[in-house]
Design a protein around this motif. Structure first.
Motif, mmCIF file in Angstrom:
data_model
loop_
_atom_site.group_PDB
_atom_site.id
_atom_site.type_symbol
_atom_site.label_atom_id
_atom_site.label_comp_id
_atom_site.label_asym_id
_atom_site.label_seq_id
_atom_site.Cartn_x
_atom_site.Cartn_y
_atom_site.Cartn_z
ATOM 1 N N ASN A 200 0.767 -1.237 0.000
ATOM 2 C CA ASN A 200 0.000 0.000 0.000
ATOM 3 C C ASN A 200 0.804 1.296 0.000
ATOM 4 O OD1 ASN A 200 -2.938 -0.244 -0.065
ATOM 5 N ND2 ASN A 200 -2.660 -1.602 1.686
ATOM 6 N N ALA A 684 5.622 2.643 12.203
ATOM 7 C CA ALA A 684 4.171 2.690 11.952
ATOM 8 C C ALA A 684 3.724 1.481 11.139
ATOM 9 C CB ALA A 684 3.801 3.986 11.235
ATOM 10 N N GLN A 685 4.554 1.071 10.179
ATOM 11 C CA GLN A 685 4.176 -0.123 9.417
ATOM 12 C C GLN A 685 4.241 -1.364 10.303
ATOM 13 O OE1 GLN A 685 6.230 -0.253 5.626
ATOM 14 N NE2 GLN A 685 5.306 1.656 4.975
ATOM 15 N N LEU A 692 -3.205 -3.991 13.126
ATOM 16 C CA LEU A 692 -4.291 -3.572 12.234
ATOM 17 C C LEU A 692 -4.399 -4.331 10.922
ATOM 18 C CD1 LEU A 692 -3.617 0.253 12.672
ATOM 19 C CD2 LEU A 692 -5.636 -0.949 13.501
ATOM 20 N N GLU A 693 -3.282 -4.565 10.267
ATOM 21 C CA GLU A 693 -3.334 -4.959 8.863
ATOM 22 C C GLU A 693 -3.500 -6.469 8.703
ATOM 23 O OE1 GLU A 693 -0.294 -3.045 6.433
ATOM 24 O OE2 GLU A 693 -0.033 -1.565 8.017
ATOM 25 N N ASN A 694 -4.443 -6.835 7.902
ATOM 26 C CA ASN A 694 -4.766 -8.244 7.741
ATOM 27 C C ASN A 694 -5.312 -8.482 6.350
ATOM 28 O OD1 ASN A 694 -5.338 -10.911 8.221
ATOM 29 N ND2 ASN A 694 -7.238 -10.504 9.329
ATOM 30 N N TYR A 708 -9.711 -0.259 1.446
ATOM 31 C CA TYR A 708 -9.477 0.352 2.758
ATOM 32 C C TYR A 708 -10.694 0.250 3.678
ATOM 33 C CZ TYR A 708 -5.145 2.439 1.000
ATOM 34 O OH TYR A 708 -3.881 2.634 0.490
ATOM 35 N N ASP A 710 -11.846 -2.577 4.531
ATOM 36 C CA ASP A 710 -11.585 -3.765 5.345
ATOM 37 C C ASP A 710 -10.111 -3.988 5.656
ATOM 38 O OD1 ASP A 710 -14.178 -5.072 5.913
ATOM 39 O OD2 ASP A 710 -14.361 -4.984 3.745
ATOM 40 N N TYR A 711 -9.229 -3.341 4.907
ATOM 41 C CA TYR A 711 -7.800 -3.446 5.191
ATOM 42 C C TYR A 711 -7.426 -2.208 5.998
ATOM 43 C CZ TYR A 711 -2.861 -4.427 4.669
ATOM 44 O OH TYR A 711 -1.538 -4.722 4.931
ATOM 45 N N ALA A 712 -7.067 -2.432 7.250
ATOM 46 C CA ALA A 712 -6.893 -1.305 8.179
ATOM 47 C C ALA A 712 -5.490 -0.726 8.079
ATOM 48 C CB ALA A 712 -7.183 -1.747 9.608
ATOM 49 N N MET A 713 -5.407 0.447 7.504
ATOM 50 C CA MET A 713 -4.137 1.167 7.444
ATOM 51 C C MET A 713 -3.940 1.947 8.743
ATOM 52 S SD MET A 713 -2.621 0.803 4.440
ATOM 53 C CE MET A 713 -1.796 2.305 3.856
ATOM 54 N N PRO A 714 -2.698 1.989 9.247
ATOM 55 C CA PRO A 714 -2.473 2.812 10.436
ATOM 56 C C PRO A 714 -2.724 4.284 10.134
ATOM 57 C CG PRO A 714 -0.486 1.565 9.834
ATOM 58 C CD PRO A 714 -1.482 1.332 8.757
ATOM 59 N N ARG A 715 -3.396 4.943 11.048
ATOM 60 C CA ARG A 715 -3.649 6.385 10.884
ATOM 61 C C ARG A 715 -3.002 7.119 12.051
ATOM 62 N NH1 ARG A 715 -9.421 6.162 7.856
ATOM 63 N NH2 ARG A 715 -9.266 3.959 7.423
ATOM 64 N N ASP A 718 -3.615 6.148 15.585
ATOM 65 C CA ASP A 718 -3.260 4.792 16.028
ATOM 66 C C ASP A 718 -1.867 4.724 16.622
ATOM 67 O OD1 ASP A 718 -5.659 3.584 15.087
ATOM 68 O OD2 ASP A 718 -4.855 3.640 13.051
ATOM 69 N N THR B 42 -12.283 4.615 -2.208
ATOM 70 C CA THR B 42 -13.316 4.446 -1.190
ATOM 71 C C THR B 42 -13.398 5.666 -0.277
ATOM 72 O OG1 THR B 42 -11.679 3.218 0.091
ATOM 73 C CG2 THR B 42 -13.309 1.918 -1.147
ATOM 74 N N GLN B 44 -11.127 7.330 1.447
ATOM 75 C CA GLN B 44 -10.488 7.214 2.751
ATOM 76 C C GLN B 44 -9.085 7.790 2.853
ATOM 77 O OE1 GLN B 44 -11.700 3.176 2.738
ATOM 78 N NE2 GLN B 44 -12.529 3.343 4.792
ATOM 79 N N TYR B 140 3.510 9.387 10.678
ATOM 80 C CA TYR B 140 2.754 10.549 11.164
ATOM 81 C C TYR B 140 3.517 11.431 12.154
ATOM 82 C CZ TYR B 140 -1.084 7.905 9.071
ATOM 83 O OH TYR B 140 -1.865 7.200 8.197
ATOM 84 N N GLN C 175 -14.701 0.032 13.699
ATOM 85 C CA GLN C 175 -14.077 -0.999 12.879
ATOM 86 C C GLN C 175 -12.772 -0.375 12.397
ATOM 87 O OE1 GLN C 175 -12.969 -1.520 9.629
ATOM 88 N NE2 GLN C 175 -14.514 -2.681 8.505
ATOM 89 N N PRO C 176 -11.637 -1.069 12.604
ATOM 90 C CA PRO C 176 -10.363 -0.375 12.437
ATOM 91 C C PRO C 176 -10.052 0.074 11.013
ATOM 92 C CG PRO C 176 -10.038 -2.710 12.930
ATOM 93 C CD PRO C 176 -11.489 -2.426 13.119
ATOM 94 N N ALA C 177 -10.634 -0.535 10.001
ATOM 95 C CA ALA C 177 -10.324 -0.130 8.629
ATOM 96 C C ALA C 177 -11.257 0.991 8.163
ATOM 97 C CB ALA C 177 -10.435 -1.328 7.689
ATOM 98 N N HIS C 241 -13.608 -8.610 11.136
ATOM 99 C CA HIS C 241 -13.276 -7.704 12.234
ATOM 100 C C HIS C 241 -13.844 -8.153 13.575
ATOM 101 C CE1 HIS C 241 -11.835 -5.203 9.042
ATOM 102 N NE2 HIS C 241 -12.987 -5.351 8.437
#
Lengths: 788, 161, 263
Positions: A200, A684-685, A692-694, A708, A710-715, A718, B42, B44, B140, C175-177, C241
């Motif tokens: 990503n 962070a990665q 988070l990432e799966n 994005y 369903d694929y959780a990117m660190p923000r 986090d 999406t 985001q 960040y 939900q984390p994503a 999730h």
């Protein structure tokens, strides 16, 4: 007072100005006259037999120029694999064909079936929907352990197995390792997964193919970390275009993280179609498309065992890993679970016997290849998790157990075939204990508990092999490429310098850091040095940027070329000063004769090189431009110690990273600001992987985390501010700058620290049965772990 | 096709767009303002963040037709009149708040929107406000630091190197 | 995206007329609809943007009822009701992200009725009235399962009336994503009883947790929730999730947090 120029200065990045003002030039910003657009029709099933692809109705639609299918690529090369692994029995790995467009079968969701070239993106997409595809869906091989059983669906029928290779390392150590286990006072066993990730980079991949009929030249603009590698692979193996007729340009590239190393079908397609149609052809990936067409990372399932003697010394380590290759072999995929993983299994510890077994498996999933760290995060996670578990089983302090087993004398030859040149693992651990304020942890835990939260602390070490790589060594290990780097240092008449490097910058700051080195060597302002990269037309053959190699290998090539320049310039200066060459010194941009006040400025010498009126033409040529290729004699071995503190909400299982500290040894540092930034991003990665990432597939091979959503990117929310330190540099002994590389460290060192901390937190809450949680440690997984 | 007119970075512009033309497509392709990036589909990642009538919006999740008559600012319009970097842009450079640069235009636009609403945000407020802007490079750390610095706060205590 | 036209009426009547065309569809802030269109999951011929209708925008507080225009963006709600109804402001101020909140609208959210959206829980927990161009619909009648509402074809939510509770809290567990609700609890205490609405959890969309409402109406305390069993996870969403059982657990855990916060 910090330096403001040269090596060691935190020079602000010059490339920032264009990125901050919106004037960067990324591949998608390139639009060529007469350009067409391609849309790939991709498989929506994981595995299927293609009975027919009928493009007749679609071809007749408005705006459609031509539709290509697998049949158009018969007789044209497939995408090559750049590394051949030899298995335990001396047999080469299984290497199935990887067509540009699917032929006969589709093998993963996203496998391209047809390519519609049209006047607009929308016309291409409309027509793709009108293609009639008859695919007979087949059962899919998804779970690796199931896929290698007899009777499992075969991803590639012609090779008769889903096992790509069964690799043993070091095979000769196996018996002795087994014996050490038989004699161990204690054995700790851990089964774990290294979760599949999607790299990503924020810029999706883009390719623009162009063809000039007048001179029969093809140009590919592409989002690549290594344009020369793409030119070689695509030109020589796929399309049969000689390199002198093929130019590959990777302009500003919006992040890579490994996934932009590889040669992809879309690049070959755009180049091919532009030749066929004599018009530019552009492809811009959507993010959704990226999830099913960019090579994924990680995806190992491992059983690791650690043997200890009665004094808690590590006596042996043994692993069995299943490594997912996906449906095809991506460019460097076979090297990741083997030479980038097995060779690091000693970690920072003097474990005398190690045996690593890796079974690489084909599945009906997107190909898996290098992602930031590539093999080394997988190794580190196993080692540092099993040590943590051992410490808990033995009821000893995890840091003390590590320190007791640290390698302390260098050079150190590991039992897994590499030689660490330098390091000081106690020094980085000492710094870590200080910057992470370990002594204050008990009070912080008490404060968290007062609020009903569980607090945990996790520490781990890591080592990595970077500065990839000695060509003769990797050649023996199966690499089909050399891994040197190149640089041309072109001094202009008025003294300014242009450096053409084979390295590629896509966020690492080469354009700022490389001039710092030249500035230091010559003593001229950094502003007098410009870095050019990313275009095969004006840079020497280079291998690109990955494996934390740019400064260690590319920087070394630049130093070598600059040394040649300086040596020649000294000859010119000696002539101008009427002195012996041996007496000429270069300092602060001035050549002087030792022991005299005679001197000549850098600019006068460079001018003389190009206006050679008073010049030793009988001895040397005019001009001042040199090229060097640098092939490292060893890997570099950055190392460090990381600490993570978490809070876990026992009501929900949600984990919050409270603090994160990293103490690294990167050898010498050219730009501390940039180095810190690299570590921050890696952390962070790593947190992303841990929490988070799966990237998940269901049992039918459907991608569950396909966007994005369903694929959780660190923000930003986090992660915390990080404490990072790189003051314990032990310079690399074998490259001219003494640098080791810093790009991947954070991603390698972070995941075990996070998981160690979560396990610590849960155990502090009375969940004594918890020794491990698989990544990502999502709230639901953490909560489930507390319910047992 | 329908005609749209709007002000972009202080300049009146107009063009013919289809109903399904996204504002980001109009900016990038018709106006050739390629600083606004597309990083996802999406809504985001925030790489396409711009200002519409002074408020942040995702140019990929808005039709050009919806911006008819609007006052639009993109990253190309953020520098000072003399071309020098604005306070926010300069803070990003000073504190190494960008690496590959792809998310950066969106980050700058979101930061500007934040500081307009909240001139002295706390660390937590900055992080929360960046919820719709994903960066894969920097972790960040230096983005948050740069935004706090741009707000005039002393960031010297935040871990630097 | 497929081809379609975008029209921007300035009055509700014009919008209704445009929506009466075949395959016309209303466009609120577009923050969900546009991504859906990009995936080619919808094929309207005309999108009728409601963003130009000034009469559908704004927030007013009158006699204990907050009225929010159907085309009012979340950011405006978050700002306008910060004093009058902090729990609603908190909800509106945490939908999506700042840019999404500047575009997305309450009417769009309620019309879509995404099972993980925030606003449906507020509407249901407050017993809100959904006002359309044609009628007023009680929240209890409005939500009819995920992505399903009582709205007729072409019917527009012009405003939403939300009675202000004595005490309230919204707890969103993300939900984390997607950062939608994995589970969201809207708790509202009125003189005549407590209402607890749950979003994100159920296969049937937003719902009221009757047992918790009864217990809390009798005894507004964390202990009252503690004494309850979590609702059954059988009919709850189970995905990457979190399982249905995990969501069911969260319903109870978050309701306790909501009570603690509202107390």
């Amino acid at each position: 007072m910090p330096k403001d120029q040269g090596i060691g200065a935190s020079t602000k990045r010059r490339e920032d100005v264009r990125f901050l003002t919106g004037t960067g030039n990324y591949t998608d910003d390139i639009n060529l006259h007469g350009q067409l657009y391609v849309h790939f029709l991709r498989s929506d099933v994981a595995h299927g037999k293609i009975n027919s692809v009928d493009t007749s109705a679609a071809s007749a639609m408005d705006g459609v120029v031509r539709i290509f299918t697998g049949a158009d690529f018969e007789g044209i090369g497939g995408l090559p694999c750049g590394w051949q692994v030899t298995d335990r029995h001396g047999e080469p790995m299984k290497e199935p064909a990887h067509p540009v467009l699917a032929q006969g079968k589709v093998r993963h969701v996203g496998d391209p079936i047809a390519a519609v070239v049209a006047e607009s993106v929308q016309a291409a997409r409309d027509a793709a929907e009108a293609i009639e595809v008859d695919i007979e869906e087949l059962p899919a091989a998804v779970d690796m352990k199931e896929a290698v059983k007899d009777g499992a669906p075969l991803v590639h029928d012609d090779i008769g197995t889903n096992l790509c290779y069964d690799w043993g390392f070091v095979e000769e150590n196996k018996a002795a390792t087994d014996e050490a286990f038989a004699n161990a006072a204690h054995v700790t066993t851990l089964e774990l997964k290294n979760n599949r990730l999607v790299a990503n980079p924020m810029e999706p991949r883009v390719a623009v193919g162009d063809y000039n009929r007048a001179n029969d030249e093809s140009t590919l603009y592409t989002t690549s970390q290594n344009p020369h590698v793409i030119r070689l692979l695509m030109g020589a193996f796929v399309l049969g275009i000689p390199e002198h007729k093929l130019r590959v340009v990777a302009p500003d590239v919006g992040g890579g993280f490994g996934t932009k190393i590889f040669h992809y079908a879309e690049e070959a397609f755009c180049t091919f179609a532009a030749r066929q149609l004599a018009r530019p052809v552009k492809w811009t990936s959507t993010r959704s498309e990226a999830f099913m067409s960019d090579a994924h990372g990680r995806d190992h399932v491992t059983k690791i065992e650690l043997a200890l003697d009665a004094d808690n010394n590590f006596t042996a380590l043994r692993t069995e890993t299943y490594a997912n290759m996906g449906a095809y072999l991506s460019t460097f995929a076979p090297s990741v679970p083997t030479w980038l993983h097995g060779t690091l299994m000693a970690g920072n510890y003097k474990t005398p016997l190690i045996y690593v077994n890796v079974k690489a498996v084909f599945t009906n999933t997107v190909p898996v290849d290098a992602y930031r760290g590539a093999g080394r995060p997988e190794a580190t996670f196993q080692i540092e998790r099993v040590i943590d578990k051992a410490a808990r089983e033995l009821n000893v302090d995890p840091i003390a157990l590590r320190r007791q087993n640290f390698i302390t004398e260098f050079p150190y030859a590991t039992p897994v075939a590499v030689e660490y040149d330098t390091g000081d693992y106690n020094a980085t651990m000492n710094t870590l204990e200080e910057i992470a304020d370990l002594s204050g942890f008990a009070a912080r835990r008490a404060e968290s508990e007062k609020r009903g939260m569980l607090r945990g602390l996790g520490v781990n070490c890591y080592i990595e092999a970077c500065g990839i790589a000695p060509s003769n060594l990797v050649g023996q290990l199966g690499a089909r490429a050399g891994l040197y780097e190149s640089a041309t240092v072109r001094v202009n008449a008025t003294g300014g310098i242009t450096v053409m490097t084979g390295s590629h910058s896509h966020g690492q700051g080469h354009e700022t850091a490389f001039p710092q080195v030249i500035s230091e060597m010559i003593g001229i302002p950094e502003e007098m040095v410009e870095i050019k990269h990313g275009d095969t037309a004006n840079t020497p053959m280079g291998m690109g940027t990955y494996g934390s190699r740019s400064l260690a290998v590319g920087g070394s090539a630049m130093v070598r070329a600059a040394e040649k320049v300086i040596n020649k310039a000294k000859k010119i200066a000696a002539h101008l000063l009427e002195a012996a060459e041996a007496d000429i010194e270069l300092k602060d941009g001035t050549f002087s004769v030792a022991g005299t006040d005679k001197s000549v400025a850098w600019g006068d010498v460079t001018l003389a090189a190009y206006v050679p009126h008073n010049y030793p033409l009988e001895d040397i040529e005019p001009g001042l431009e040199e090229t060097a290729f640098y092939d490292p004699s060893n890997f570099t071995y950055p190392s460090g110690a990381y600490c993570c503190e978490v809070e876990v909400d026992p009501d929900t299982g949600k984990v919050t990273i409270e603090s994160f500290a990293a103490a690294d040894d990167f050898g010498n540092i050219v730009n501390p600001m940039i180095v810190s930034g690299q570590v921050h991003g890696g952390i962070a990665q790593g947190i992303g992987q841990a929490l988070l990432e799966n990237c998940a597939y269901d049992e039918n091979g459907q991608l569950l985390s396909a966007s994005y959503m369903d694929y959780a990117m660190p923000r930003a929310s986090d992660v915390p501010f990080y404490q990072v330190d790189h003051s314990n540099g032990t310079p690399c002994t074998h490259n001219p700058l003494g640098v080791k590389g810093c790009g991947e460290a954070g991603a390698i060192g972070t995941p075990p620290a996070v998981i160690n901390a979560i396990v610590d937190a849960l155990r502090s809450g009375g969940h004594d049965h918890v020794y491990h949680i698989d990544m990502p440690a999502s709230p639901s997984r953490v909560w489930a772990a507390m319910q047992k | 096709m329908s005609k749209v007119s709007m002000t972009v970075n202080g300049k009146a512009v107009s063009g013919d767009v289809k109903g399904n033309t996204l504002l980001v497509e109009f900016l990038r392709e018709d106006l050739r303002l390629t600083g606004t990036h597309v990083g996802c589909d999406t809504s985001q990642c925030g790489a396409c963040t711009i200002h519409v009538n002074g408020k942040s919006a995702k140019a990929c999740t808005m039709f050009a037709a919806e911006a008819d008559g609007a006052d639009i600012t993109t990253v190309e319009g953020m520098a000072n009149a003399d071309g020098s970097l604005s306070v926010i842009q300069q803070a990003f450079q000073d504190h190494h708040g960008l690496q590959c640069g792809f998310c950066t235009p969106g980050m700058v636009m979101t930061a500007a929107a934040l500081l307009k609403e909240n001139p002295k945000p706390t660390e937590a407020e900055v992080r929360h406000y960046l919820e719709g802007n994903i960066c894969r490079c920097t972790g960040y750390h230096n983005i948050v630091k740069a935004i706090m610095a741009a707000s005039g706060q002393d960031v010297s205590a935040i871990a630097a190197e | 995206m497929y081809n379609f036209d975008v029209v921007r009426p300035t009055s509700v009547d014009e919008a209704l007329s445009a929506l009466s065309q075949e395959d016309a569809q209303a466009l609120g802030g577009g923050q969900t609809l546009i991504p859906t269109l990009k995936q080619r999951l919808a094929m309207p011929t005309t999108l009728v943007s409601l963003s130009g209708i000034d009469s559908m925008k704004g927030v007013s507080v009158d006699g204990g009822v907050i009225t929010v225009g159907g085309a009012t963006p979340h950011a405006v709600v978050a700002g306008e009701v910060a004093d009058a109804f902090p729990a609603l402001a908190h909800l509106a101020g945490n939908i999506g992200d700042p840019a999404v909140r500047n575009r997305g609208t309450i009417g769009g959210s309620l019309a879509n009725n995404d099972p993980s959206a925030c606003y449906p829980s507020a509407a249901l927990a407050t017993g809100a009235t959904i006002v359309t161009n044609a009628r007023e619909i009680a929240a209890d009648d409005y939500f009819q399962g995920m992505f399903t509402t009582a709205l007729d074809e072409g019917e527009i939510i012009t405003s939403v009336k939300l009675p202000v509770p004595e005490k309230a809290a919204y707890i969103k567990f993300e939900q984390p994503a997607s950062r939608f609700s994995l589970v969201g609890i809207f708790l509202a205490k009125y003189a005549d009883g407590v209402r607890v609405a749950v979003t994100g959890a159920s296969n049937n969309g937003v719902f009221r947790w009757a047992e918790a409402e009864a217990a809390l109406s009798a005894d507004f305390s964390v202990a009252a929730v503690e004494g309850l069993s979590a609702p059954s996870g059988d009919d709850m969403i189970s995905d990457l999730h979190g399982s249905g059982d995990y969501r069911a657990h969260l319903v109870k855990a978050l309701t306790k947090k909501a009570v603690a916060q509202a107390s």
